[in-house]
Design a protein around this motif. Structure first.
Motif, mmCIF file in Angstrom:
data_model
loop_
_atom_site.group_PDB
_atom_site.id
_atom_site.type_symbol
_atom_site.label_atom_id
_atom_site.label_comp_id
_atom_site.label_asym_id
_atom_site.label_seq_id
_atom_site.Cartn_x
_atom_site.Cartn_y
_atom_site.Cartn_z
ATOM 1 N N SER A 142 -18.309 -23.452 39.150
ATOM 2 C CA SER A 142 -19.659 -22.942 38.964
ATOM 3 C C SER A 142 -19.675 -21.428 38.843
ATOM 4 N N VAL A 162 -31.223 -24.847 41.693
ATOM 5 C CA VAL A 162 -29.903 -24.721 41.090
ATOM 6 C C VAL A 162 -29.280 -23.366 41.416
ATOM 7 N N GLY A 252 -20.510 -24.914 31.150
ATOM 8 C CA GLY A 252 -21.757 -25.663 31.046
ATOM 9 C C GLY A 252 -21.794 -26.761 32.083
ATOM 10 N N GLY A 253 -22.965 -27.351 32.275
ATOM 11 C CA GLY A 253 -23.110 -28.421 33.256
ATOM 12 C C GLY A 253 -24.457 -29.082 33.153
ATOM 13 N N ASN A 254 -24.731 -29.937 34.126
ATOM 14 C CA ASN A 254 -26.036 -30.592 34.128
ATOM 15 C C ASN A 254 -27.137 -29.574 34.388
ATOM 16 N N GLN A 255 -28.377 -30.004 34.309
ATOM 17 C CA GLN A 255 -29.545 -29.112 34.358
ATOM 18 C C GLN A 255 -29.500 -28.088 33.218
ATOM 19 N N SER A 256 -28.871 -28.481 32.108
ATOM 20 C CA SER A 256 -28.805 -27.646 30.898
ATOM 21 C C SER A 256 -28.187 -26.271 31.146
ATOM 22 N N GLY A 283 -30.374 -22.078 32.318
ATOM 23 C CA GLY A 283 -30.424 -23.485 32.700
ATOM 24 C C GLY A 283 -31.840 -23.877 33.057
ATOM 25 N N ARG A 284 -31.978 -25.054 33.650
ATOM 26 C CA ARG A 284 -33.296 -25.555 34.023
ATOM 27 C C ARG A 284 -33.232 -26.068 35.453
ATOM 28 N N ASP A 285 -34.134 -25.568 36.271
ATOM 29 C CA ASP A 285 -34.144 -25.940 37.677
ATOM 30 C C ASP A 285 -34.706 -27.349 37.855
ATOM 31 N N PHE A 286 -34.521 -27.889 39.062
ATOM 32 C CA PHE A 286 -35.060 -29.206 39.374
ATOM 33 C C PHE A 286 -36.585 -29.166 39.300
#
Length: 723
Positions: A142, A162, A252-256, A283-286
């Motif tokens: 990360s 995130v 890169g990873g989940n949550q864009s 990215g995009r938070d929960f």
């Protein structure tokens, strides 16, 4: 003729004796054979002689006064294979780069500088201290370095999304936590101005430029000044002269999540080197919609933007004034947008910018620095306030689209007032330290520091309507350590600080360490530290969305009125929080492959500073601040910050790591925290504190036993963590 011959013979004999007695210097640099990074604290010696030295922060060593001859050079460091090389000394000798090969994880062999501001082995440090190494960072996929702090024993990390991470040690965590002082290369990494919060997401350091992170638990004001009363997180970056090259990373990873990072370090010549770092992460938070209350009616938040973005960059120039003295000039800037969680609702942070300019002088005896930090809140606004504006405009007959548009406009543009706040604050810091030794057993440090905060909220959330809020702080410190025996060492430090709002504050620190075996030590410490309330706590003036009321800082003293009887009472101005802690611990190799780290501590906190207290729930409201009436539209539901009196807390931190071999290890860590702040009758004389104590009791019930963390290492560069 005979006289001339005699003189010539004497000259030849003298020259021969001088040549035979000529001594030389042997220099070199030790690096990790795997990571190519410099190794600090390697013991280097010439076999069969008393000549030896330890490598410095850049892995360099110097052996002086070496007579001509053939020798065996030996080197050793915990966690690495022993090193031997035959050398021939007939002139000054430069050995260049030498490599040590890792044999296993370095169990306590790391060298730290944060405990006493002098290099020393981790196991010998007179404090509870943990280290995140560059090897740990290499293993972390990360971009968010804060995630690794879960690895440090006794540290509590709270996630609020995130990217949102709150760092604390030994209890009393909160969303607006300022109990841990965060430093970057010795520079105060907290935001200047009103908030005083850690820079966090807006800091300018990228992961690839971090050499290591050292975390001190417990009071550390004696060395680091105000607001180091719960501990210090000290991030140290790489020297371009020992980390030359270019690094480009894409992830890169989940949550864009997408992240790109760049680092370039270059040595121009023997005197000049530089490095440049940059990062872009998005990215995009929960996605979670909170509830906003307008009076007693709850409505959903209006259109929070869950996308986050971070841009950061910094550059540093290193100039060697002389072989052992450097002048370093460093500039950095970071900007971010995300949702910020507070204990009073959420903020939509839009373009928050943090920057600094720092100059450092570093030599074996003198350290000096001068730096300025700047803050700009951009277009940040309170989601609660925007939601209230929107609902009010809807009730006035506007369409949803028009109400949404005007919900962020000032009154003069057809809105109800921008529901945000501005922050164009700055902070100037200066520091000077001198260290030296007397003989081989006594070392001392003398220092002084200065800090000038200039808080400017443009009248949006502080009492700065009549001009900037300016607060000056000065401090002087002395520290000494004395080796009582070959195994027993005493460390003492004392600091005195002056703050514009308060009397002199005294912060002593005492420690005894005793070496146990070759690779372990027990320690007994006492520390006293204080935290000056942040400008936000002292000078807050922030309307609460949806109600007649505000959060009001208590730095000038408050007058509160009972809503039923009309009786009035005074609340004294907010005082600094003072923390005293007694600690006993052991850290070291209890067996050949078993590393143990155990600490027990007891703390006494005077004038504990509470989170925001709702006086309205206790049947009171604020009517005056510093003798001046509070505006009527802000004297309804009021929140403020109070001193609790005295709070006791205690705990233990236990951990072990067992190395099966160079590639496999297993570890477990456990922490316990307790406090009498949760006792039902502790604050029965103050209904506001009694209510808050009850709420904290429910909150701390889940924090008394922090989860056991298991760490399994299957390869030297890979690890998994589960809780």
């Amino acid at each position: 003729m005979d006289r001339r011959f005699t003189i010539l013979l004497l000259l030849c004999l003298f020259a021969s004796h001088w040549a035979a007695a000529q001594n030389y210097t042997v220099r070199g640099t030790f690096r990790d054979a795997d990571t190519r990074e410099p190794l600090i604290g390697v013991n280097v010696r010439i076999a069969g002689t008393g000549i030896g030295a330890a490598t410095d922060l850049d892995g360099n060593f110097t052996l002086s006064a070496v007579p001509e001859g053939s020798y065996t050079l030996e080197a050793s460091s915990l966690g690495f294979e022993n090193f031997q090389r035959s050398i021939r000394v007939s002139a000054d000798l430069q050995l260049g780069t030498l490599n040590l090969k890792s044999t296993a994880l370095t169990l306590g062999g790391e060298v730290v500088v944060s405990a006493t501001r002098r290099p020393e082995r981790l196991t010998d440090a007179p404090a509870s201290i943990g280290v995140i190494t560059s090897r740990d960072l290499d293993n972390l996929p990360s971009f968010n370095v804060g995630e690794l702090l879960n690895k440090v024993q006794g540290v509590e990390v709270v996630r609020s999304g995130v990217i949102g991470i709150g760092i604390n040690a030994r209890g009393f965590n909160s969303a607006f936590n300022v109990r841990m002082l965060q430093l970057n290369d010795g520079r105060n990494g907290m935001l200047p101005g009103g908030t005083g919060l850690p820079a966090g997401f807006y800091n300018t350091i990228i992961k690839e430029d971090i050499e290591r992170i050292e975390v001190i638990l417990g009071p550390a004001s004696a060395l680091y000044g105000p607001n180091a009363h719960a501990g210090v997180v000290n991030t140290l970056t790489k020297d371009p002269r020992s980390s030359e090259g270019t690094t480009v990373v894409f992830g890169g990873g989940n949550q864009s999540v997408l992240s790109g990072r760049f680092r370039h370090a270059n040595v121009v010549n023997e005197k000049l080197a530089f490095k440049v770092n940059a990062e872009y992460t998005q990215g995009r938070d929960f996605e979670f919609i909170d509830t906003v209350y307008i009076g007693a009616i709850g409505v959903p938040e209006l259109a929070p933007d869950f996308n986050f973005r971070s841009i950061r960059a910094n550059a540093a120039v290193y100039y060697s004034i002389k072989p052992d003295a450097d002048l370093i000039v460093d500039y950095g800037i970071g900007q971010g947008s995300n949702i910020g969680v507070t204990n009073l609702g959420r903020n939509q942070i839009d373009g928050w910018t943090f920057s600094y300019l720092q100059a450092r002088y570093v030599s074996p005896r003198v350290f000096a620095q001068l730096y300025n930090s700047w803050n700009n809140a951009g277009n940040t606004f309170q989601i609660n306030g925007r939601t209230v504006n929107y609902q009010t405009l809807l009730a006035a007959g506007l369409s949803p689209e028009e109400a949404k548009r005007r919900s962020l406009l000032p009154v003069e543009e057809g809105g109800l007032g921008f529901p945000g706040f501005k922050d164009e604050s700055s902070r100037l810091n200066g520091e000077f330290q001198y260290n030296n030794s007397v003989g081989s057993r006594f070392n001392y440090v003398l220092g002084a520091s200065f800090q000038r905060d200039v808080a400017n909220s443009l009248g949006t959330y502080l009492f700065d309507i009549d001009g900037d809020i300016i607060i000056n702080q000065f401090g002087v410190v002395t520290q000494m350590d004395y080796a009582l025996t070959d195994k027993l060492k005493f460390v003492g430090a004392a600091r005195v600080d002056y703050h514009d709002y308060y009397d002199l504050q005294f912060s002593p620190r005492l420690a005894l360490t005793h070496q146990v075996g070759e690779n372990g030590a027990v320690r007994l410490t006492y520390g006293r530290a204080y935290a000056a309330p942040s400008i936000q706590f002292l000078e807050f003036l922030f309307p609460i969305a949806g109600v007649n009321g505000a959060i009001i800082g208590s730095g000038q003293g408050l007058t509160v009125e009972n809503l039923v009887t009309g009786d009035r009472r005074m609340i004294d101005p907010l005082q600094p929080e003072v923390n005293q802690t007694f600690e006993f611990g052991y850290k070291g190799l209890a067996a050949k492959k078993l590393f143990v780290d155990a600490t027990a501590w007891y703390g006494i906190t005077r004038d504990f500073i509470s989170p925001a207290v709702n006086l309205f729930v206790g049947g009171e409201r604020i009517v005056e601040r510093g003798g001046q009436p509070i505006p009527e539209n802000l004297s309804g539901i009021n929140l403020t910050y109070l001193n609790f009196g005295e709070v006791n807390n205690w705990g233990i931190d236990l951990g072990f790591t067992y190395n099966f071999n160079a590639n496999y290890s297993f570890g477990a860590k456990y922490s316990y925290f307790g406090s009498d702040i949760t006792q039902a009758d502790k604050f029965e004389d103050d209904p506001n504190l009694a209510l808050l104590s009850h709420r904290l009791g429910r909150h701390f019930a889940c924090l008394m036993h922090l989860p056991t963390v298991l760490i399994l290492t299957l390869l030297p560069r890979t690890y998994w963590t589960t809780s």
